[in-house]
Write a protein that holds these residues in place. Sequence first.
Motif, PDB file in Angstrom:
ATOM      1  N   LYS A  27      -6.711  15.934  -4.823  1.00 58.70           N
ATOM      2  CA  LYS A  27      -6.226  17.050  -3.914  1.00 58.70           C
ATOM      3  C   LYS A  27      -5.094  16.682  -3.406  1.00 58.70           C
ATOM      4  N   VAL A  28      -4.198  17.769  -3.338  1.00 55.83           N
ATOM      5  CA  VAL A  28      -2.843  17.634  -2.698  1.00 55.83           C
ATOM      6  C   VAL A  28      -2.593  19.087  -2.154  1.00 55.83           C
ATOM      7  N   SER A  29      -1.725  18.942  -1.170  1.00 60.39           N
ATOM      8  CA  SER A  29      -1.255  20.167  -0.063  1.00 60.39           C
ATOM      9  C   SER A  29      -0.013  19.890   0.231  1.00 60.39           C
ATOM     10  N   GLY A  30       0.607  21.118   0.685  1.00 64.34           N
ATOM     11  CA  GLY A  30       1.883  21.056   1.065  1.00 64.34           C
ATOM     12  C   GLY A  30       2.387  22.270   1.666  1.00 64.34           C
ATOM     13  N   ALA A  31       3.410  22.374   2.613  1.00 67.19           N
ATOM     14  CA  ALA A  31       4.028  23.509   2.958  1.00 67.19           C
ATOM     15  C   ALA A  31       5.285  23.800   2.089  1.00 67.19           C
ATOM     16  N   VAL A  32       5.405  25.040   1.497  1.00 69.11           N
ATOM     17  CA  VAL A  32       6.739  25.167   0.668  1.00 69.11           C
ATOM     18  C   VAL A  32       7.092  26.561   0.967  1.00 69.11           C
ATOM     19  N   GLU A  33       8.440  26.704   0.487  1.00 68.03           N
ATOM     20  CA  GLU A  33       9.194  28.037   0.408  1.00 68.03           C
ATOM     21  C   GLU A  33       8.229  28.778  -0.552  1.00 68.03           C
ATOM     22  N   ASP A  34       8.274  29.952  -0.203  1.00 61.66           N
ATOM     23  CA  ASP A  34       7.453  30.944  -1.033  1.00 61.66           C
ATOM     24  C   ASP A  34       7.935  31.107  -2.471  1.00 61.66           C
ATOM     25  N   ARG A  35       9.280  31.099  -2.361  1.00 64.19           N
ATOM     26  CA  ARG A  35       9.689  30.905  -3.530  1.00 64.19           C
ATOM     27  C   ARG A  35       9.803  29.694  -4.601  1.00 64.19           C
ATOM     28  N   THR A  36       9.068  28.661  -4.243  1.00 63.39           N
ATOM     29  CA  THR A  36       9.091  27.461  -4.895  1.00 63.39           C
ATOM     30  C   THR A  36       8.152  27.659  -6.226  1.00 63.39           C
ATOM     31  N   LEU A  37       8.690  27.385  -7.371  1.00 63.19           N
ATOM     32  CA  LEU A  37       7.974  27.365  -8.675  1.00 63.19           C
ATOM     33  C   LEU A  37       7.195  26.273  -8.698  1.00 63.19           C
ATOM     34  N   LEU A  38       5.700  26.276  -9.335  1.00 65.48           N
ATOM     35  CA  LEU A  38       4.919  25.570  -9.520  1.00 65.48           C
ATOM     36  C   LEU A  38       5.810  24.386 -10.048  1.00 65.48           C
ATOM     37  N   VAL A  39       6.715  24.406 -11.102  1.00 64.56           N
ATOM     38  CA  VAL A  39       7.250  23.106 -11.772  1.00 64.56           C
ATOM     39  C   VAL A  39       7.957  22.367 -10.723  1.00 64.56           C
ATOM     40  N   HIS A  40       8.770  23.004  -9.633  1.00 61.40           N
ATOM     41  CA  HIS A  40       9.325  22.237  -8.574  1.00 61.40           C
ATOM     42  C   HIS A  40       8.377  21.720  -7.485  1.00 61.40           C
ATOM     43  N   PHE A  41       7.170  22.255  -7.233  1.00 62.90           N
ATOM     44  CA  PHE A  41       6.313  21.769  -6.363  1.00 62.90           C
ATOM     45  C   PHE A  41       5.698  20.266  -7.079  1.00 62.90           C
ATOM     46  N   LEU A  42       5.540  20.449  -8.242  1.00 65.03           N
ATOM     47  CA  LEU A  42       4.982  19.075  -9.018  1.00 65.03           C
ATOM     48  C   LEU A  42       6.150  18.129  -9.006  1.00 65.03           C
ATOM     49  N   GLN A  44       1.177  31.023  -5.878  1.00 66.90           N
ATOM     50  CA  GLN A  44      -0.066  31.608  -6.847  1.00 66.90           C
ATOM     51  C   GLN A  44      -0.946  30.600  -7.254  1.00 66.90           C
ATOM     52  N   ALA A  45      -0.473  29.258  -7.682  1.00 69.80           N
ATOM     53  CA  ALA A  45      -1.492  28.117  -8.033  1.00 69.80           C
ATOM     54  C   ALA A  45      -2.400  27.698  -7.118  1.00 69.80           C
ATOM     55  N   SER A  46      -1.766  27.890  -5.844  1.00 74.90           N
ATOM     56  CA  SER A  46      -2.904  27.587  -4.974  1.00 74.90           C
ATOM     57  C   SER A  46      -4.306  27.805  -5.219  1.00 74.90           C
ATOM     58  N   GLY A  47      -5.246  26.906  -5.101  1.00 77.86           N
ATOM     59  CA  GLY A  47      -6.444  26.743  -5.186  1.00 77.86           C
ATOM     60  C   GLY A  47      -7.026  26.261  -6.630  1.00 77.86           C
ATOM     61  N   SER A  48      -5.834  26.243  -7.707  1.00 75.20           N
ATOM     62  CA  SER A  48      -6.258  26.040  -8.941  1.00 75.20           C
ATOM     63  C   SER A  48      -6.122  24.319  -9.273  1.00 75.20           C
ATOM     64  N   THR A  49      -6.775  24.079 -10.293  1.00 78.35           N
ATOM     65  CA  THR A  49      -6.758  22.558 -10.828  1.00 78.35           C
ATOM     66  C   THR A  49      -5.627  22.587 -11.843  1.00 78.35           C
ATOM     67  N   VAL A  50      -4.699  21.558 -11.734  1.00 75.51           N
ATOM     68  CA  VAL A  50      -3.525  21.234 -12.336  1.00 75.51           C
ATOM     69  C   VAL A  50      -3.960  20.081 -13.087  1.00 75.51           C
ATOM     70  N   VAL A  92       2.252  22.850 -18.316  1.00 77.51           N
ATOM     71  CA  VAL A  92       0.764  22.228 -17.916  1.00 77.51           C
ATOM     72  C   VAL A  92      -0.293  22.956 -18.254  1.00 77.51           C
ATOM     73  N   HIS A  93      -1.422  22.409 -17.642  1.00 79.85           N
ATOM     74  CA  HIS A  93      -2.696  23.253 -17.623  1.00 79.85           C
ATOM     75  C   HIS A  93      -2.822  23.595 -16.381  1.00 79.85           C
ATOM     76  N   VAL A  94      -3.135  24.934 -16.216  1.00 78.80           N
ATOM     77  CA  VAL A  94      -3.740  25.468 -14.953  1.00 78.80           C
ATOM     78  C   VAL A  94      -5.320  25.729 -15.329  1.00 78.80           C
ATOM     79  N   ASP A  95      -6.079  25.352 -14.507  1.00 75.02           N
ATOM     80  CA  ASP A  95      -7.561  25.661 -14.639  1.00 75.02           C
ATOM     81  C   ASP A  95      -7.911  25.570 -16.028  1.00 75.02           C
ATOM     82  N   GLY A  96      -7.331  24.689 -16.786  1.00 74.90           N
ATOM     83  CA  GLY A  96      -7.782  24.311 -18.219  1.00 74.90           C
ATOM     84  C   GLY A  96      -6.888  24.822 -19.318  1.00 74.90           C
ATOM     85  N   LYS A  97      -6.099  25.779 -18.904  1.00 72.84           N
ATOM     86  CA  LYS A  97      -5.103  26.515 -19.915  1.00 72.84           C
ATOM     87  C   LYS A  97      -3.788  26.137 -19.862  1.00 72.84           C
TER      88      LYS A  97
END
Lengths: 166, 265, 783
Positions: A12-27, A66-72, A50-55
């Motif tokens: 489980k991970v969380s963080g505060a990010v600028e809304d324009r942050t792409l998932l790749v940059h968050f990772l 957008q990815a918040s709440g997903s499994t990556v 990457v796989h988001v919710d298995g895909k």
Amino acid sequence: MSEVSLVVNGRKVSGAVEDRTLLVHFLREHLGLTGTHVGCDTSQCGACVVHVDGKAMKSCTMLAAQASGSTVTTIEGLANGADLHPVQAAFKEHHGLQCGFCTPGMIMTATDMIRRHPEGLDEATVRAELEGNICRCTGYHNIVKAILAASKTMSKASKSKAKKAA
Amino acid sequence: MYSVNYHRATSVVDAVKKIKTGDAKYLSGGMTLIPAMKTRLAAPSDLVDLNHIADLKGIKVSGKTVTIGAATTHFDVANDEKLMKVCPALCALASHIGDPAVRHRGTIGGSVANNDPAADYPSALLALGATIVTNKRQLAADKFFKGLFETALKDDEIVTAVTFSAPAKAGYAKFPNPASRYAMTGVFVTKGKEGVRAAVTGAGDDGVFRSKEVEAALTKKFEASALEGVSVPSKNLMADLHASPEYRANLVVVMAKRAVMAANA
Amino acid sequence: MGIEGIGARVARKEDKRFITGAGRYVDDMVVPGMKHAAFVRSPHAHADIKKIDVKAAEAMPGVIGVLTGKQLKADGIGNLICGWMIHSKDGSPMKMGAWSPLAVDRVRYVGDAVVVVVAETKGQARDAAEAVEITYKERKSVSDAVEALGKGAPQLHPEADGNLIFDWGIGDAAATDAALKTAAHITRVNIVNNRLVPNAMEPRAALGHYDKAEDHYTCWTTSQNPHVARLVMSAFYNVAPENKLRVIAPDVGGGFGSKIYIYPEEIVCLWASKKTGVPVKWVADRTESFLTDAHGRDHHTTVEMGFDKNNKIVGLKVDTIANLGAYMSLFSSATPTYLYATLLSGQYNIPAIYGNVRTVYTNTAPVDAYRGAGRPEATFVLERTMEIAARELGVSPAELRRSNFVTAFPHQTPVIMCYDAGDYGTSLDAAMKQADYAGFAKRKAAAAKKGKLRGIGMSCYIEACGIAPSAAVGSLGAGVGLWESAEVRVNAVGTIEVLTGSHSHGQGHETTFAQLVNSRFGVPLDSVSIVHGDTDKVQMGMGTYGSRSGAVGMSAIVKALDKVEAKAKKIAAHLLEADEGDIVIENGQLKVAGTDKNVPWFQMALAAYTAHNLPQGMEPGLKETAFYDPSNFTFPAGCYICEVEIDPETGKTDIVQFVAADDFGNIINPMIVEGQVHGGIAQGVGQALLEGAIYDGSGQLLTASYMDYTMPRADDLPSFQISTSNTPCPGNPLGIKGCGEAGAIGSPPAVINAITDALGHENLTMPATPQKVWAALRSGSKH
């Protein structure tokens, strides 16, 4: 700013990010998972898959929010401890990589491809399904070979598992 | 990417409320919008994410009537067994949009609302005589697509579904742009109760259009051979690095032939 | 060959980190306090800078500094240089225009860097970069090299009148003219070699860190040759003296030539780090890479090749105009001269050759070496001409080639090169057999029944690798020597570190170099580490390009291993009370030949470091250094055959068969060599079928992303059928020739020869896109 929380590679991970942050940059920048790469600006090279919710998805074409709440799952989360995933092992055995930059995206795409084709793969299908992943080093020859080999290994493994279960 | 505020909509009503913030845009799969924002070609102040509205997802087939929720992904359209039975051409089309990762995320509603002149779906909806359902009204595809990236949608209007009656025969063939792999010319043909329709994407100067010449020839005989010697005018076809209007005019006919062969297969 | 030694198909040691996401590229590096740079670049192909206003940008959130070329110049940072001096036929030196890392008063191509912004985040740096206000006065621009030489063309640099950088010649013009006069047949061809963008998948990046306490700089950069980067940044760009500058090239995601050069961005990041007091990172996005990475090729050439009545070549005259872009990149002058025209003899006996090369400034990105560098251009000239000649003369393309092959070695060509070893007939035979050349007519007929046009084409290439010796390249104008260094450290427990000046960015040195050590000492691969890419660890090196790491880099390691072996044997002989000449190294042991007396490798190593019992007067330790300067180039050669099917309705070409038969001399790891050939062929096929950088009339790059520049994808290519033969190179201790570029050199003419065979005429330029082939089917005359 958005508060995002996800499960990444089982954690489980969380963080505060600028809304324009792409998932790749968050990772890469917030979680230090630098195995996922950025190779283009137009969502075509697939180094970021990457796989988001298995895909398989392109983490450069998705906001972290957008990815918040997903499994990556990222390349770092594919192996089972010290045991390589069969696709990783096949890439090594068949020399399916040279500089290594496109490799994480290739492996994540290949894993997803094999999952979607439990009946097995042929060369034409593998080549067609690699449309969203660009490699400049290998000419794809050994990548295709590695994916076909991994697909065989994995279908054998799942058959023998099924047999055991039966 | 410029700064942007992200909002997640929980329902269509919620989305319509949220779209009133600043210069907001709806975000569906984001497969076109996010790359455009990354290169700073698009700069909405706010994004309203439609991906978490359950009502917008799924495919219903009842007899010949097909309804596809706007937030249904290309992957789900490509692999829907009920749809495969009544309109396999649309499954085939969806299975060749972008690449596997794009198909997992991109949606039919996003594609239709964006109306990229090289997108695949607009040609299908036009040829199928589909209806685009929004939160406010129902629009025939003929009235919906208005030109390059232009549709009849109002600012706060959301595409919620597309619906059509599956024709007896339908087929799609595209020649992809060698670099981008978007349709450089794609032709969707149908033969149904209301006759033959042939819609062309990727080629028109003003976006998706129906080809009179192809329709006339195929109305006589719905066979590839009917298109032998048919030519379509190159006037009003796009010119770019990879294809001149003349080359595209040729591709319209060749892809129409292949689409008919697929429809008859 | 042992199971891990020379010749073994060993899986790569470096793969573990890449397949698990643990590779470390420049963009993965994080330094405490690190901030981000964005460059403001010229939107115009050619313009004067009238005014730069940075006030608004400085006031933007997160901005730490906004820096201009004027400030850079005031701090004494030098202009970028071309490191290879070429003289024109009239004896005058090449005309090098000034290239400031940040433009001061004029911009000369779209993408020219003007201002750098340093900010807390990359996003903020970009936001602020957009707020920099630059007033330009546009000038007329020119992007085509032939036009740039024309009357009235806009002038780029005051130093280069008429945009001509040099007008250079090689060979004997008079003898060639005389030979052509005697010819029974002359084949004349006009050739355009299309401009390419290298497109390593990792975009260029730099991280500059100035350490105030030590007054010392560190630069992490995407470089194929970090030592050259340090040398040039110290000696010419005045960034810092060498002892105050450390350059690290960690994992690098492909280079293909484009990461040889030192670009403005790494210089600016280092300078900006001192100026702003924070470490500064810059990572190119893909469009920035398209605009500013050095491009490749871009030649216009006319060829005349004369044959006698027996179809023997009597003479070859080549006239080339090469586009070098807006500024002279680091090795840009050598690529279209000594790496191009010296290969114009190909695999053939040609008694008289004359090559004339004019290089030209245009308002485009700088052009420099890209995989193959000059040799693909030479091969395309020759192999298109040979194929066309065969068609004109009505003889088999294979036999025309074969009857003109060089068969005796050494062979001195009229254009400097002296070929040391080769067997061109064997490669030709192998390729024709593998391709079932004889069965082509049947396949063509079968294709015709399906409505497809089938064609076959071949290409017999030769190339020159391991550019050397240093004294010779020095006399030809090179600013550096082209040797390599190695240091072998045997640790006290017997493990080994090899420090090399070669740099691996996909080539697998960590494996192949270790295989060499294993072959020599029997030490397992896991006990051998290859250290590279850091100027603080490796003392000096020339890096990796021109397929030189095997032939030159490994030869240096051999020399160092020789020294280690000599000392190890002395120690063993002393310990075993035997004669040094009787000691042999086998399976990790030093043995007295013909006895069972031995000392294990690790024990010998321990003895070297404990120094309790060493021969009288011997220094403790076991560490040796060597520099290796080759005596000649190496000459890989081979034959490629391509078979295509064209869909006449769409013009789309499918490669249905691609065969490569190469002679690389001795091979260390066949699996890695095959991978190099696959990748090279993909880039060559890319050039022939897909890729091309296009500037419009106003100097805008139209192909500045993967939306418009066609990268080869998996479904554009077939699986390749490849084989090797071996005439060992006599010039280096391992008999290696090099394999990194052959694929990109040999394949483009094979593809185009196949398509023109199918079309029935020669009227086709690269890339042979569907549109072009479709148009070519409707025009041009049958041959």
